[in-house]
Design a protein around this motif. Structure first.
Motif, PDB file in Angstrom:
ATOM      1  N   ILE A 114      -7.890   6.021  -6.016  1.00 26.46           N
ATOM      2  CA  ILE A 114      -7.040   5.823  -4.851  1.00 26.46           C
ATOM      3  C   ILE A 114      -6.248   4.533  -5.021  1.00 26.46           C
ATOM      4  O   ILE A 114      -6.461   3.766  -5.966  1.00 26.46           O
ATOM      5  N   THR A 115      -5.331   4.296  -4.113  1.00 26.07           N
ATOM      6  CA  THR A 115      -4.583   3.040  -4.098  1.00 26.07           C
ATOM      7  C   THR A 115      -5.366   1.997  -3.303  1.00 26.07           C
ATOM      8  O   THR A 115      -5.771   2.252  -2.165  1.00 26.07           O
ATOM      9  N   VAL A 116      -5.590   0.842  -3.892  1.00 28.66           N
ATOM     10  CA  VAL A 116      -6.357  -0.225  -3.238  1.00 28.66           C
ATOM     11  C   VAL A 116      -5.532  -1.507  -3.232  1.00 28.66           C
ATOM     12  O   VAL A 116      -5.007  -1.916  -4.272  1.00 28.66           O
ATOM     13  N   VAL A 117      -5.406  -2.128  -2.070  1.00 31.42           N
ATOM     14  CA  VAL A 117      -4.790  -3.452  -1.959  1.00 31.42           C
ATOM     15  C   VAL A 117      -5.897  -4.449  -1.627  1.00 31.42           C
ATOM     16  O   VAL A 117      -6.562  -4.332  -0.595  1.00 31.42           O
ATOM     17  N   ASP A 118      -6.101  -5.400  -2.520  1.00 32.73           N
ATOM     18  CA  ASP A 118      -7.117  -6.433  -2.333  1.00 32.73           C
ATOM     19  C   ASP A 118      -6.430  -7.671  -1.768  1.00 32.73           C
ATOM     20  O   ASP A 118      -5.735  -8.401  -2.486  1.00 32.73           O
ATOM     21  N   GLY A 119      -6.618  -7.905  -0.481  1.00 37.01           N
ATOM     22  CA  GLY A 119      -5.963  -9.027   0.186  1.00 37.01           C
ATOM     23  C   GLY A 119      -6.668 -10.342   0.046  1.00 37.01           C
ATOM     24  O   GLY A 119      -6.193 -11.361   0.567  1.00 37.01           O
ATOM     25  N   ARG A 120      -7.805 -10.380  -0.656  1.00 38.39           N
ATOM     26  CA  ARG A 120      -8.580 -11.629  -0.733  1.00 38.39           C
ATOM     27  C   ARG A 120      -9.068 -11.962  -2.137  1.00 38.39           C
ATOM     28  O   ARG A 120      -9.978 -12.786  -2.294  1.00 38.39           O
ATOM     29  N   GLN A 121      -8.514 -11.336  -3.163  1.00 35.83           N
ATOM     30  CA  GLN A 121      -8.928 -11.593  -4.551  1.00 35.83           C
ATOM     31  C   GLN A 121     -10.445 -11.488  -4.720  1.00 35.83           C
ATOM     32  O   GLN A 121     -11.073 -12.318  -5.383  1.00 35.83           O
ATOM     33  N   ALA A 122     -11.029 -10.471  -4.097  1.00 35.27           N
ATOM     34  CA  ALA A 122     -12.489 -10.370  -4.060  1.00 35.27           C
ATOM     35  C   ALA A 122     -13.050  -9.162  -4.804  1.00 35.27           C
ATOM     36  O   ALA A 122     -14.262  -9.045  -4.945  1.00 35.27           O
ATOM     37  N   LEU A 123     -12.185  -8.261  -5.272  1.00 35.40           N
ATOM     38  CA  LEU A 123     -12.663  -7.013  -5.869  1.00 35.40           C
ATOM     39  C   LEU A 123     -12.438  -7.001  -7.375  1.00 35.40           C
ATOM     40  O   LEU A 123     -11.392  -7.418  -7.864  1.00 35.40           O
ATOM     41  N   ASP A 124     -13.449  -6.486  -8.095  1.00 37.69           N
ATOM     42  CA  ASP A 124     -13.301  -6.212  -9.516  1.00 37.69           C
ATOM     43  C   ASP A 124     -13.458  -4.703  -9.703  1.00 37.69           C
ATOM     44  O   ASP A 124     -14.565  -4.186  -9.767  1.00 37.69           O
ATOM     45  N   LEU A 125     -12.330  -4.021  -9.756  1.00 41.02           N
ATOM     46  CA  LEU A 125     -12.345  -2.565  -9.878  1.00 41.02           C
ATOM     47  C   LEU A 125     -11.842  -2.135 -11.244  1.00 41.02           C
ATOM     48  O   LEU A 125     -11.345  -1.018 -11.420  1.00 41.02           O
ATOM     49  N   SER A 126     -12.006  -3.013 -12.235  1.00 41.63           N
ATOM     50  CA  SER A 126     -11.488  -2.736 -13.573  1.00 41.63           C
ATOM     51  C   SER A 126     -12.161  -1.540 -14.237  1.00 41.63           C
ATOM     52  O   SER A 126     -11.566  -0.905 -15.105  1.00 41.63           O
ATOM     53  N   GLU A 127     -13.373  -1.210 -13.823  1.00 41.77           N
ATOM     54  CA  GLU A 127     -14.091  -0.084 -14.428  1.00 41.77           C
ATOM     55  C   GLU A 127     -13.898   1.204 -13.652  1.00 41.77           C
ATOM     56  O   GLU A 127     -14.550   2.219 -13.951  1.00 41.77           O
ATOM     57  N   THR A 128     -13.028   1.192 -12.646  1.00 40.81           N
ATOM     58  CA  THR A 128     -12.781   2.392 -11.844  1.00 40.81           C
ATOM     59  C   THR A 128     -11.418   2.983 -12.213  1.00 40.81           C
ATOM     60  O   THR A 128     -10.646   2.391 -12.976  1.00 40.81           O
ATOM     61  N   ALA A 129     -11.143   4.132 -11.647  1.00 45.58           N
ATOM     62  CA  ALA A 129      -9.857   4.793 -11.889  1.00 45.58           C
ATOM     63  C   ALA A 129      -8.821   4.429 -10.838  1.00 45.58           C
ATOM     64  O   ALA A 129      -7.730   5.003 -10.826  1.00 45.58           O
ATOM     65  N   LEU A 167       0.832  -1.210   0.000  1.00 46.60           N
ATOM     66  CA  LEU A 167       0.000   0.000   0.000  1.00 46.60           C
ATOM     67  C   LEU A 167       0.866   1.259   0.000  1.00 46.60           C
ATOM     68  O   LEU A 167       0.589   2.222  -0.725  1.00 46.60           O
ATOM     69  N   VAL A 168       1.925   1.254   0.792  1.00 48.65           N
ATOM     70  CA  VAL A 168       2.840   2.398   0.849  1.00 48.65           C
ATOM     71  C   VAL A 168       3.502   2.614  -0.511  1.00 48.65           C
ATOM     72  O   VAL A 168       3.637   3.756  -0.986  1.00 48.65           O
ATOM     73  N   ASP A 169       3.897   1.512  -1.163  1.00 46.24           N
ATOM     74  CA  ASP A 169       4.501   1.630  -2.492  1.00 46.24           C
ATOM     75  C   ASP A 169       3.525   2.258  -3.478  1.00 46.24           C
ATOM     76  O   ASP A 169       3.912   3.091  -4.306  1.00 46.24           O
ATOM     77  N   GLY A 170       2.257   1.859  -3.389  1.00 42.29           N
ATOM     78  CA  GLY A 170       1.263   2.416  -4.293  1.00 42.29           C
ATOM     79  C   GLY A 170       0.992   3.883  -4.042  1.00 42.29           C
ATOM     80  O   GLY A 170       0.750   4.659  -4.970  1.00 42.29           O
ATOM     81  N   LEU A 171       1.051   4.279  -2.779  1.00 42.47           N
ATOM     82  CA  LEU A 171       0.823   5.684  -2.436  1.00 42.47           C
ATOM     83  C   LEU A 171       1.986   6.569  -2.860  1.00 42.47           C
ATOM     84  O   LEU A 171       1.805   7.752  -3.142  1.00 42.47           O
ATOM     85  N   SER A 172       3.184   6.009  -2.907  1.00 46.96           N
ATOM     86  CA  SER A 172       4.380   6.825  -3.062  1.00 46.96           C
ATOM     87  C   SER A 172       4.413   7.605  -4.359  1.00 46.96           C
ATOM     88  O   SER A 172       5.119   8.614  -4.465  1.00 46.96           O
ATOM     89  N   THR A 173       3.653   7.173  -5.366  1.00 50.59           N
ATOM     90  CA  THR A 173       3.652   7.908  -6.624  1.00 50.59           C
ATOM     91  C   THR A 173       2.909   9.230  -6.509  1.00 50.59           C
ATOM     92  O   THR A 173       3.130  10.137  -7.304  1.00 50.59           O
ATOM     93  N   ASP A 174       2.030   9.347  -5.525  1.00 53.43           N
ATOM     94  CA  ASP A 174       1.227  10.566  -5.375  1.00 53.43           C
ATOM     95  C   ASP A 174       1.490  11.295  -4.060  1.00 53.43           C
ATOM     96  O   ASP A 174       1.512  12.524  -4.023  1.00 53.43           O
TER      97      ASP A 174
END
Length: 464
Positions: free
Chosen positions: A438-453, A330-337
């Protein structure tokens, strides 16, 4: 209050002269009263299965509120299917009662079943204080011919080295009563089904007669096979081996998941393909391993030995690192912004398992503490919990989280209620008119956020 005593004289099963058929009949007819010590997630349904079989069962607990509710037929653990209805039925028929007076229950019982929590302390050493306290209560009413069954998961040798010395510190001597380990094999959400016979029942006595009595009693409770091990120590190890197998297997999956970028493959798809080989059964990686079982069993085994056990130790350490992996990602994903310090992070799921309102050893607690130490503000969302455990997070309702300005999110527990979250609500439109996520970490392979930014990292699949 204790369960209605049978009209005829009670009988003990250990060392009894009666035939096995006569002993079974006495048990079924309620002439062998039972006390179950510990009315938690396992003890309550177990006591009810005893109650429907014998009609002479008293539940014992130190929580007055819980006892009052149970004595009135009200179930405080209503997430277990069938428990509420069976409790109400047995209370109405005087086949189950509940009390805080353990000594009174012990004085009338001929079978004593201990099923209290066994955990680890801050140094990862087994904490058997609740178990020893329950054994002391049993000792106060222990009579010759009684049988004591320990359902709690315990380190090897506990029945012989811990429980028997407690029970014989009074008037009783070894050989006057039975003592056996009868480990529970029950999963949350299916307790009644599991107790009644989802799996073979394991029993093992400190002596041959104790094992015989345990096998006789549990053969009346379960529709499945009763497996009698050579002794109590073996039975104790059976449950621990089951848990450590899962711990090590999950650790393998988790370690593979952390290497998805190095491999350049989708580890989840790879595991699914590998598991089509019948000799391969890799489990599913995730954000961490919680609950009242797996996080403790390795420590129970390791505490009992002096020789190295590197695979058991490594498996446990790999799983304990997974919350840290989630935070680092999550920190790595945030670091770009932006920096994690001062960021607002939403944690979805605090219960250790989807649909089960329990938080013991939940990875979400560790994730929250790590984020807090990094200077983030943590918001925790869990629709099945009445309140959060002790953790550095603000409790936010599910229908209010999208109103909060969050910089990142992590899915720790895949509750089905999270399927209704409007993830587009977390997007923000910049001054250039472009919507950013935003940065999202899916810890359970449960989210489909392909249509989001949103920028999404799925454990076992990587960034996408």
């Amino acid at each position: 209050m204790t369960a209605n005593a049978p009209a005829t004289e009670t009988v003990g099963l250990y060392g009894a002269d009666a035939s096995p058929d006569e002993q079974r009949a006495a048990f079924r007819e309620g002439r062998v009263p039972v006390a179950v010590y510990g009315m938690g997630k396992i003890g309550l349904p177990l006591s009810l299965v005893y109650g429907e079989t014998t009609g002479a069962v008293t539940g014992v607990d130190i929580d007055p509120g819980r006892v009052a509710a149970l004595a009135d037929g009200t179930n405080p653990l209503d997430h277990e299917p069938g428990v509420s209805a069976l409790l109400s039925e047995l209370v109405a028929e005087d086949r189950f009662a509940c009390t805080t007076d353990g000594e009174a229950a012990a004085s009338t019982a001929r079978v004593h079943v201990i099923v209290v929590p066994t955990v680890i302390d801050a140094d990862d050493d087994p904490d058997l204080s609740s178990l020893e306290a329950a054994a002391e209560t049993v000792r106060s009413g222990l009579d010759p011919g009684d049988a004591v069954f320990v359902e709690s998961t315990v380190p090897p040798g506990t029945c012989e080295d811990v429980i028997e010395p407690v029970l014989t510190a009074g008037e009783r001597s070894p050989g006057e009563f039975g003592l056996a380990h009868t480990p529970e094999r029950t999963a949350s959400g299916r307790a009644l089904r599991d107790i009644r016979g989802s799996y073979p029942k394991i029993v093992g006595g400190v002596d041959g007669e104790s094992g015989r009595v345990a096998a006789l009693v549990y053969d009346e409770l379960t529709d499945n096979e009763v497996i009698r091990t050579s002794d109590a120590r073996t039975a104790e190890c059976v449950k621990l081996f089951e848990g450590v197998y899962r711990d090590v297997n999950i650790a393998l999956a988790n370690e593979l998941a952390t290497l998805t970028d190095a491999f350049g493959v989708d580890v989840i798809d790879t595991i699914e393909a590998a598991n089509t080989q019948p000799y391969c059964d890799i489990l599913t990686p995730g954000a961490g391993v919680g609950g009242h079982c797996i996080p403790y069993y390795s420590h129970f085994l390791l505490d009992a030995i002096t020789d190295p056990a590197p695979m058991i130790e490594t498996g446990r350490s790999v799983n304990e690192r997974m919350p840290g992996f989630v935070v680092e990602t999550l920190v790595d994903g945030l670091s770009t912004d932006r920096s994690v310090e001062g960021a607002t992070v939403a944690l979805f799921g605090v219960a250790y398992r989807a649909g089960v309102p329990e938080t013991r050893a939940s990875p979400a607690i560790d994730v929250a503490h790590r984020l807090d130490r990094l200077g983030a503000t943590v918001l925790a969302v869990d629709p099945i919990l009445d309140e959060l455990p002790e953790m550095p997070a603000e409790d936010v309702a599910l229908d209010e989280i999208t109103d909060r300005d969050v910089d990142a999110a992590a899915l720790i527990t895949a509750h089905e209620e999270f399927g209704d979250v409007d993830w587009h609500a977390f997007e923000r439109e910049g001054s250039d008119g472009i919507r950013r996520g935003i940065t999202v970490v899916d810890g359970r392979q449960a989210l489909d956020l392909s249509e989001t930014a949103h920028t999404v990292y799925t454990v076992g699949r990587g960034w996408h």
